[in-house]
Design an enzyme around this catalytic site. Structure first.
Site, mmCIF file in Angstrom:
data_model
loop_
_atom_site.group_PDB
_atom_site.id
_atom_site.type_symbol
_atom_site.label_atom_id
_atom_site.label_comp_id
_atom_site.label_asym_id
_atom_site.label_seq_id
_atom_site.Cartn_x
_atom_site.Cartn_y
_atom_site.Cartn_z
ATOM 1 N N GLN A 1 -0.883 2.747 -0.905
ATOM 2 C CA GLN A 1 -0.160 3.836 -1.548
ATOM 3 C C GLN A 1 1.095 3.167 -2.074
ATOM 4 O O GLN A 1 2.005 2.853 -1.310
ATOM 5 C CB GLN A 1 0.174 4.946 -0.550
ATOM 6 C CG GLN A 1 0.688 6.238 -1.192
ATOM 7 C CD GLN A 1 1.974 6.092 -1.990
ATOM 8 O OE1 GLN A 1 1.939 6.035 -3.230
ATOM 9 N NE2 GLN A 1 3.104 5.988 -1.310
ATOM 10 N N SER A 2 1.159 2.940 -3.376
ATOM 11 C CA SER A 2 2.160 2.011 -3.912
ATOM 12 C C SER A 2 3.316 2.670 -4.662
ATOM 13 O O SER A 2 4.142 1.968 -5.243
ATOM 14 C CB SER A 2 1.467 1.009 -4.855
ATOM 15 O OG SER A 2 0.831 1.697 -5.914
ATOM 16 N N SER B 1 5.817 -7.042 -1.403
ATOM 17 C CA SER B 1 6.599 -6.389 -2.452
ATOM 18 C C SER B 1 8.078 -6.717 -2.352
ATOM 19 O O SER B 1 8.632 -6.874 -1.252
ATOM 20 C CB SER B 1 6.413 -4.869 -2.355
ATOM 21 O OG SER B 1 7.329 -4.186 -3.177
ATOM 22 N N GLU C 1 10.238 -4.607 -2.744
ATOM 23 C CA GLU C 1 10.860 -3.461 -2.072
ATOM 24 C C GLU C 1 11.174 -3.759 -0.613
ATOM 25 O O GLU C 1 11.958 -3.047 0.010
ATOM 26 C CB GLU C 1 9.936 -2.238 -2.174
ATOM 27 C CG GLU C 1 9.863 -1.620 -3.551
ATOM 28 C CD GLU C 1 11.127 -0.866 -3.952
ATOM 29 O OE1 GLU C 1 11.850 -0.388 -3.052
ATOM 30 O OE2 GLU C 1 11.396 -0.765 -5.165
ATOM 31 N N TYR D 1 7.605 3.080 1.918
ATOM 32 C CA TYR D 1 6.743 2.072 1.288
ATOM 33 C C TYR D 1 7.227 0.671 1.641
ATOM 34 O O TYR D 1 6.436 -0.200 2.042
ATOM 35 C CB TYR D 1 6.743 2.261 -0.223
ATOM 36 C CG TYR D 1 6.068 1.143 -0.975
ATOM 37 C CD1 TYR D 1 4.684 1.043 -1.016
ATOM 38 C CD2 TYR D 1 6.822 0.173 -1.650
ATOM 39 C CE1 TYR D 1 4.056 0.007 -1.703
ATOM 40 C CE2 TYR D 1 6.204 -0.854 -2.346
ATOM 41 C CZ TYR D 1 4.832 -0.932 -2.368
ATOM 42 O OH TYR D 1 4.213 -1.966 -3.045
#
Length: 337
Positions: free
Chosen positions: A89-90, A131, A133, A154
């Protein structure tokens, strides 16, 4: 004998480009996709259904990252040389609304895949899609030694997947690598992601089908690259003699406002006339600046980004204009006012 690869998340942006790359190199590719009531294969239909490339082997399997037993069985059946875990779930903003689902799929899903590789006894090499993030609030530039400080569910889930990959590498000798990819976009980017939302709006505004574009924080700084280049870096990581972790980025900083300007200038429009602020698009906790240092990838993988954010914006705008023209020639298109 040709190599065999498994790609989770093959129907996504990166999965589709990676499948193309591996097929061009003679791989047999097995793509994993979630079972749903609607088809979501448009990004790979052109290679899955291409009658001119009968020797390109692309096989799809309904296997979910939530089903560890199915993962074990598939790995035993396929015996892949390489596994690319791109399933997640990106969407960062959505992860605040669905933190448990994001943690299960993006975080625990990676652990299930790692454990499936270990339990099946398959000798394979794993690429884990990590990522930028994960860095979150840590100031840029960010490289492989930068501490993580995620600012979203995330980002937290990706940190779990990252360290789980490192742990399986150290505990079990698994050939597992983390590709810490900074933002990378393309015409195949989902329409709810900010870059594609912008370029799609530019095409519609130019055609008179949309009046305004509503966005959140325009001051967020990101490092935007071109997705087809980034999947090449993924593949190169698994060709090394030893597993390691790599940042993949352009090193060029641009705000959302900069991307907006480049996208609207591609068709000679002034973005300030069309863009409106909407607080619902802001995140509960913001990541101010992500700028990657990909020196290690350049040195060890001989990889560096070629396409910068302004050219990327133009590529995406031109693609969305062509797509809109095709839609207009086929049927009526909704007008947004």
């Amino acid at each position: 004998m040709p190599k065999t690869a498994v790609i989770t998340g093959i129907t996504g942006q990166d999965g589709s480009y990676l499948a193309e790359l591996l097929l061009s190199k003679g791989y047999e590719v097995h793509g994993l996709m979630r079972r749903s009531s609607s088809f979501n294969t448009e990004r790979i239909d052109h290679i899955y259904q291409d009658p001119h490339t009968p020797d390109r082997k692309l096989l799809l399997h309904h296997v979910d990252l939530s089903d560890g037993v199915a993962l074990v069985n598939l790995l035993r059946d396929v015996q892949p040389d390489e596994v690319y875990n791109l399933g997640a779930q990106s969407h960062v903003r959505v992860s605040f609304d669905a933190p448990l689902y994001t943690g299960d799929v993006t975080g625990l899903g990676a652990v299930r895949l790692l454990e499936a590789i270990r339990a099946s006894g398959v000798q394979t090499r794993l690429y884990q899609a990590s990522s930028s993030e994960m860095f979150g609030a840590t100031p840029p530039p960010q490289n492989e030694a930068t501490p993580f400080h995620p600012r979203s569910p995330y980002g937290c889930a990706k940190v779990m997947a990252y360290w789980s990959t490192v742990n399986y590498r150290e505990a079990y000798g698994l050939f597992g690598v983390n590709g810490i990819l900074f933002n990378h976009e393309s015409p195949r980017r989902g329409e709810t992601f900010v870059t594609r939302k912008i370029t799609r709006a530019v095409a519609r505004i130019q055609a008179g089908l949309q009046e305004h574009l509503y966005l959140g924080n325009l001051d967020a700084v990101r490092d935007w690259g071109y997705a087809p280049e980034y999947v090449e870096a993924m593949w190169r990581m698994l060709q090394r003699d030893e597993p390691d972790d790599y940042v993949v980025a352009t090193g060029v900083a641009a705000t959302v406002r900069d991307f907006l300007q480049a996208a609207f200038e591609a068709v000679g429009l002034d973005w300030e006339r069309s863009v409106r602020f909407d607080p619902k698009y802001e995140r509960p906790s913001e990541v101010d600046a992500l700028i990657g240092d990909a020196s290690k990838a350049k040195s060890l993988l001989d990889w560096s980004a070629k396409v910068q954010f302004d050219e990327l914006a133009r590529i995406m705008v031109e693609s969305d204009i062509r797509q809109l023209e095709d839609e207009l020639s086929g049927h009526r298109v909704r007008v947004d006012r």
